[in-house]
Design a protein around this motif. Structure first.
Motif, PDB file in Angstrom:
ATOM      1  N   LEU A  24       0.831  -1.202   0.000  1.00 23.07           N
ATOM      2  CA  LEU A  24       0.000   0.000   0.000  1.00 23.07           C
ATOM      3  C   LEU A  24       0.873   1.264   0.000  1.00 23.07           C
ATOM      4  O   LEU A  24       0.626   2.199  -0.769  1.00 23.07           O
ATOM      5  CB  LEU A  24      -0.927  -0.012   1.241  1.00 23.07           C
ATOM      6  CG  LEU A  24      -1.793   1.219   1.472  1.00 23.07           C
ATOM      7  CD1 LEU A  24      -2.680   1.511   0.259  1.00 23.07           C
ATOM      8  CD2 LEU A  24      -2.665   1.034   2.724  1.00 23.07           C
ATOM      9  N   ALA A  25       1.898   1.265   0.844  1.00 19.08           N
ATOM     10  CA  ALA A  25       2.769   2.449   0.923  1.00 19.08           C
ATOM     11  C   ALA A  25       3.458   2.692  -0.420  1.00 19.08           C
ATOM     12  O   ALA A  25       3.595   3.840  -0.858  1.00 19.08           O
ATOM     13  CB  ALA A  25       3.790   2.273   2.040  1.00 19.08           C
ATOM     14  N   LYS A  26       3.875   1.615  -1.091  1.00 24.85           N
ATOM     15  CA  LYS A  26       4.551   1.767  -2.398  1.00 24.85           C
ATOM     16  C   LYS A  26       3.609   2.379  -3.420  1.00 24.85           C
ATOM     17  O   LYS A  26       3.987   3.261  -4.192  1.00 24.85           O
ATOM     18  CB  LYS A  26       5.029   0.405  -2.918  1.00 24.85           C
ATOM     19  CG  LYS A  26       6.378   0.012  -2.368  1.00 24.85           C
ATOM     20  CD  LYS A  26       6.899  -1.229  -3.079  1.00 24.85           C
ATOM     21  CE  LYS A  26       8.240  -1.627  -2.470  1.00 24.85           C
ATOM     22  NZ  LYS A  26       8.491  -3.073  -2.583  1.00 24.85           N
ATOM     23  N   THR A  52       4.795  17.975  -2.328  1.00 28.89           N
ATOM     24  CA  THR A  52       5.101  18.740  -1.112  1.00 28.89           C
ATOM     25  C   THR A  52       4.108  19.869  -0.848  1.00 28.89           C
ATOM     26  O   THR A  52       4.191  20.533   0.173  1.00 28.89           O
ATOM     27  CB  THR A  52       6.527  19.355  -1.175  1.00 28.89           C
ATOM     28  OG1 THR A  52       6.617  20.088  -2.396  1.00 28.89           O
ATOM     29  CG2 THR A  52       7.602  18.299  -1.123  1.00 28.89           C
ATOM     30  N   ALA A  53       3.139  20.056  -1.757  1.00 27.79           N
ATOM     31  CA  ALA A  53       2.155  21.128  -1.536  1.00 27.79           C
ATOM     32  C   ALA A  53       1.212  20.765  -0.399  1.00 27.79           C
ATOM     33  O   ALA A  53       0.610  21.630   0.235  1.00 27.79           O
ATOM     34  CB  ALA A  53       1.362  21.372  -2.812  1.00 27.79           C
ATOM     35  N   VAL A  54       1.089  19.452  -0.151  1.00 32.43           N
ATOM     36  CA  VAL A  54       0.238  18.944   0.930  1.00 32.43           C
ATOM     37  C   VAL A  54       1.095  17.978   1.745  1.00 32.43           C
ATOM     38  O   VAL A  54       1.922  17.267   1.187  1.00 32.43           O
ATOM     39  CB  VAL A  54      -0.980  18.188   0.311  1.00 32.43           C
ATOM     40  CG1 VAL A  54      -1.703  17.355   1.337  1.00 32.43           C
ATOM     41  CG2 VAL A  54      -1.932  19.179  -0.356  1.00 32.43           C
ATOM     42  N   GLY A 107      13.403   8.905   1.920  1.00 31.27           N
ATOM     43  CA  GLY A 107      13.701   9.822   0.810  1.00 31.27           C
ATOM     44  C   GLY A 107      12.458  10.388   0.132  1.00 31.27           C
ATOM     45  O   GLY A 107      12.557  11.115  -0.849  1.00 31.27           O
ATOM     46  N   GLN A 108      11.276  10.044   0.639  1.00 32.95           N
ATOM     47  CA  GLN A 108      10.024  10.541   0.056  1.00 32.95           C
ATOM     48  C   GLN A 108       9.470  11.652   0.942  1.00 32.95           C
ATOM     49  O   GLN A 108       9.887  11.808   2.088  1.00 32.95           O
ATOM     50  CB  GLN A 108       8.985   9.406  -0.014  1.00 32.95           C
ATOM     51  CG  GLN A 108       9.453   8.182  -0.763  1.00 32.95           C
ATOM     52  CD  GLN A 108       9.546   8.414  -2.267  1.00 32.95           C
ATOM     53  OE1 GLN A 108       8.893   9.302  -2.811  1.00 32.95           O
ATOM     54  NE2 GLN A 108      10.365   7.623  -2.931  1.00 32.95           N
ATOM     55  N   ALA A 109       8.484  12.374   0.413  1.00 34.11           N
ATOM     56  CA  ALA A 109       7.890  13.452   1.221  1.00 34.11           C
ATOM     57  C   ALA A 109       6.857  12.910   2.208  1.00 34.11           C
ATOM     58  O   ALA A 109       6.533  13.557   3.197  1.00 34.11           O
ATOM     59  CB  ALA A 109       7.250  14.482   0.309  1.00 34.11           C
TER      60      ALA A 109
END
Ligand code: PGA
Length: 257
Positions: A25-27, A37-39, A59-61
């Motif tokens: 699910l996370a992937k 990054t706007a949210v 490494g992800q937002a």
């Protein structure tokens, strides 16, 4: 200039998803919105999936949250985990005072307050849940209940710590029931919470605090809720268990940002 509060969409997976299912699910979510990054987006898997999901989010937002923690640093508390243990798994947020914890596990405002203080002392951002039951709403005590829970949970929180706190208004009667609060009902309570924060901490600080709505929020009702002046995002249960609906919610938040 008005203060722009960045919208936040948090997924509360509750007691769902094994570690393997959580990774899948996370992937899917990261593939769709990983660099958005706007949210702000936060995933809150069960404890057993935190470490595996943390690897996917590296490494992800998208940020990682836990669903609960114990206020003590360590000790004889069978079945519990501490703020420090969560921190070592790259957890940044923690849901505290969820109505399911209050109802099924007897958590009181005083105990939740200890957790809030412990989370902040360990640089974890609490997502503090408050909200009335159906009987309380029908009895006309919604605002009094919300006030008691908010003031109880924030006792001793210093102004400089408040910016790390996220509030989630979750009417208990709307959680997992499909019965969403009307936008007017939700906005009324959100505005009341901001007024309380203003009384406690002053307007400049109160204007910066994000107040999420939670309770059967889904892609079809989110745009209207998220467009309200004091609704700064959502704490999502059911609709966070599928990548498609969670991503749609993040996009709905982007559309009003
Ligand atoms: P729900 O849950 O979206 O399934 O109503 C929200 C919550 O309990 O945080």
């Amino acid at each position: 200039m008005p203060i722009i509060r960045k919208k936040l969409i948090a997924g509360n997976w509750k007691m769902n998803k094994t570690a393997g299912e959580g990774v899948t699910l996370a992937k899917e979510i990261v593939d769709a919105i990983g660099r958005e990054t706007a949210v702000d987006a936060v995933l809150c898997p069960p404890f057993t999936a935190l470490e595996s999901v943390a690897h996917v989010l590296e490494g992800q937002a998208v940020k990682l949250g836990a669903q609960n923690m114990h206020p003590e640093k360590n000790g004889a508390y069978t079945g519990e985990v501490s703020a420090e243990m969560l921190r070592t798994l790259y957890v940044t947020h923690v849901i505290l005072g969820h109505s399911e914890r209050r109802t099924y596990f007897g958590e009181t405002d005083a105990f939740i307050n200890k957790k809030v203080l412990a989370a902040l002392a360990n640089e974890l951002k609490p997502i503090l849940c408050i909200g009335e039951t159906l009987a309380e709403r029908e009895g006309g005590s919604t605002l009094a209940v919300v006030q008691r829970q908010l003031e109880g949970a924030l006792a001793g929180v210093k102004p400089e710590q408040l910016t790390s706190v996220v509030i989630a208004y979750e009417p208990v009667w709307a959680i997992g029931t499909g019965k969403v609060a009307t936008t007017a009902q939700a906005q009324e309570v959100h505005a009341f919470i901001r007024e309380l924060l203003t009384k406690l901490y002053g307007a400049p600080l109160a204007q910066k605090i994000r107040i999420l709505y939670g309770g059967s929020m889904k892609p079809s009702n989110a745009p209207e809720l998220l467009a309200q002046k004091d609704i700064d995002g959502g704490l999502i249960g059911g609709a966070s268990l599928e990548a498609k609906s969670f991503v749609e919610l993040v996009k709905a938040a982007m559309a009003v940002s």
